[in-house]
Motif scaffolding. Structure first.
Motif, PDB file in Angstrom:
ATOM      1  N   VAL A  33     -25.978   1.971 -51.041  1.00 48.32           N
ATOM      2  CA  VAL A  33     -26.135   3.491 -51.681  1.00 48.32           C
ATOM      3  C   VAL A  33     -26.683   3.224 -52.955  1.00 48.32           C
ATOM      4  N   ILE A  34     -27.617   3.771 -53.425  1.00 51.33           N
ATOM      5  CA  ILE A  34     -28.420   3.844 -54.799  1.00 51.33           C
ATOM      6  C   ILE A  34     -27.977   5.086 -55.653  1.00 51.33           C
ATOM      7  N   GLU A  35     -27.325   4.846 -56.632  1.00 53.39           N
ATOM      8  CA  GLU A  35     -26.909   6.148 -57.263  1.00 53.39           C
ATOM      9  C   GLU A  35     -28.183   6.778 -58.205  1.00 53.39           C
ATOM     10  N   LEU A  36     -28.624   7.910 -58.025  1.00 50.45           N
ATOM     11  CA  LEU A  36     -29.600   8.452 -58.813  1.00 50.45           C
ATOM     12  C   LEU A  36     -29.433   9.172 -60.024  1.00 50.45           C
ATOM     13  N   MET A  37     -30.461   9.163 -60.870  1.00 48.23           N
ATOM     14  CA  MET A  37     -30.055   9.878 -62.141  1.00 48.23           C
ATOM     15  C   MET A  37     -30.368  11.296 -62.016  1.00 48.23           C
ATOM     16  N   SER A  38     -29.935  12.246 -61.317  1.00 49.53           N
ATOM     17  CA  SER A  38     -29.764  13.570 -61.129  1.00 49.53           C
ATOM     18  C   SER A  38     -28.623  14.185 -60.637  1.00 49.53           C
ATOM     19  N   ARG A  39     -28.573  15.343 -60.703  1.00 44.80           N
ATOM     20  CA  ARG A  39     -27.540  16.192 -60.103  1.00 44.80           C
ATOM     21  C   ARG A  39     -27.671  16.867 -58.985  1.00 44.80           C
ATOM     22  N   GLU A  40     -26.890  17.537 -58.121  1.00 41.04           N
ATOM     23  CA  GLU A  40     -27.091  18.201 -56.870  1.00 41.04           C
ATOM     24  C   GLU A  40     -28.037  19.182 -57.005  1.00 41.04           C
ATOM     25  N   GLU A  41     -27.725  19.940 -58.165  1.00 42.56           N
ATOM     26  CA  GLU A  41     -28.549  21.128 -58.452  1.00 42.56           C
ATOM     27  C   GLU A  41     -30.094  21.045 -59.054  1.00 42.56           C
ATOM     28  N   ASP A  42     -30.239  19.820 -59.293  1.00 45.61           N
ATOM     29  CA  ASP A  42     -31.521  19.384 -60.070  1.00 45.61           C
ATOM     30  C   ASP A  42     -32.726  19.863 -58.901  1.00 45.61           C
ATOM     31  N   ASP A  43     -33.718  20.383 -59.652  1.00 44.63           N
ATOM     32  CA  ASP A  43     -35.123  20.381 -58.806  1.00 44.63           C
ATOM     33  C   ASP A  43     -35.597  19.199 -58.305  1.00 44.63           C
TER      34      ASP A  43
END
Length: 88
Positions: A33-43
């Motif tokens: 798993v690669i953690e992304l620099m974004s949140r679930e609600e981000d476009d």
């Protein structure tokens, strides 16, 4: 409409970004798993041939994942590709 049959467009959806050293990427195995620099609600960004064309939201319907377009991006005339004049 037949002239559009041979046009190929690559559509990509960018969920987020991540930075990591190449050696760390090479050590990752299947299922990592690669953690992304974004949140679930981000476009998410929607690209056509690597050019941003829209923004959207991830939509889940049962086991299917889709993208709902929330904003179409308009490029100013100076950012559009220049086409040679000639027959269409």
């Amino acid at each position: 409409m037949g002239i559009f049959d041979d046009i190929s467009i690559d559509i990509s959806v960018v969920l987020g970004t991540a930075e990591m050293p190449i050696h760390q990427l090479l050590r990752m195995g299947r299922g990592a798993v690669i953690e992304l620099m974004s949140r679930e609600e981000d476009d998410v960004k929607i690209l056509a041939n690597n050019i941003p064309i829209a923004k959207g939201q991830v939509v889940l319907q049962g086991e299917r994942v889709g993208v709902s377009v929330t904003e179409v991006l308009i490029r100013p005339p100076e950012a559009r590709p220049v086409r040679a004049a000639g027959p269409v």
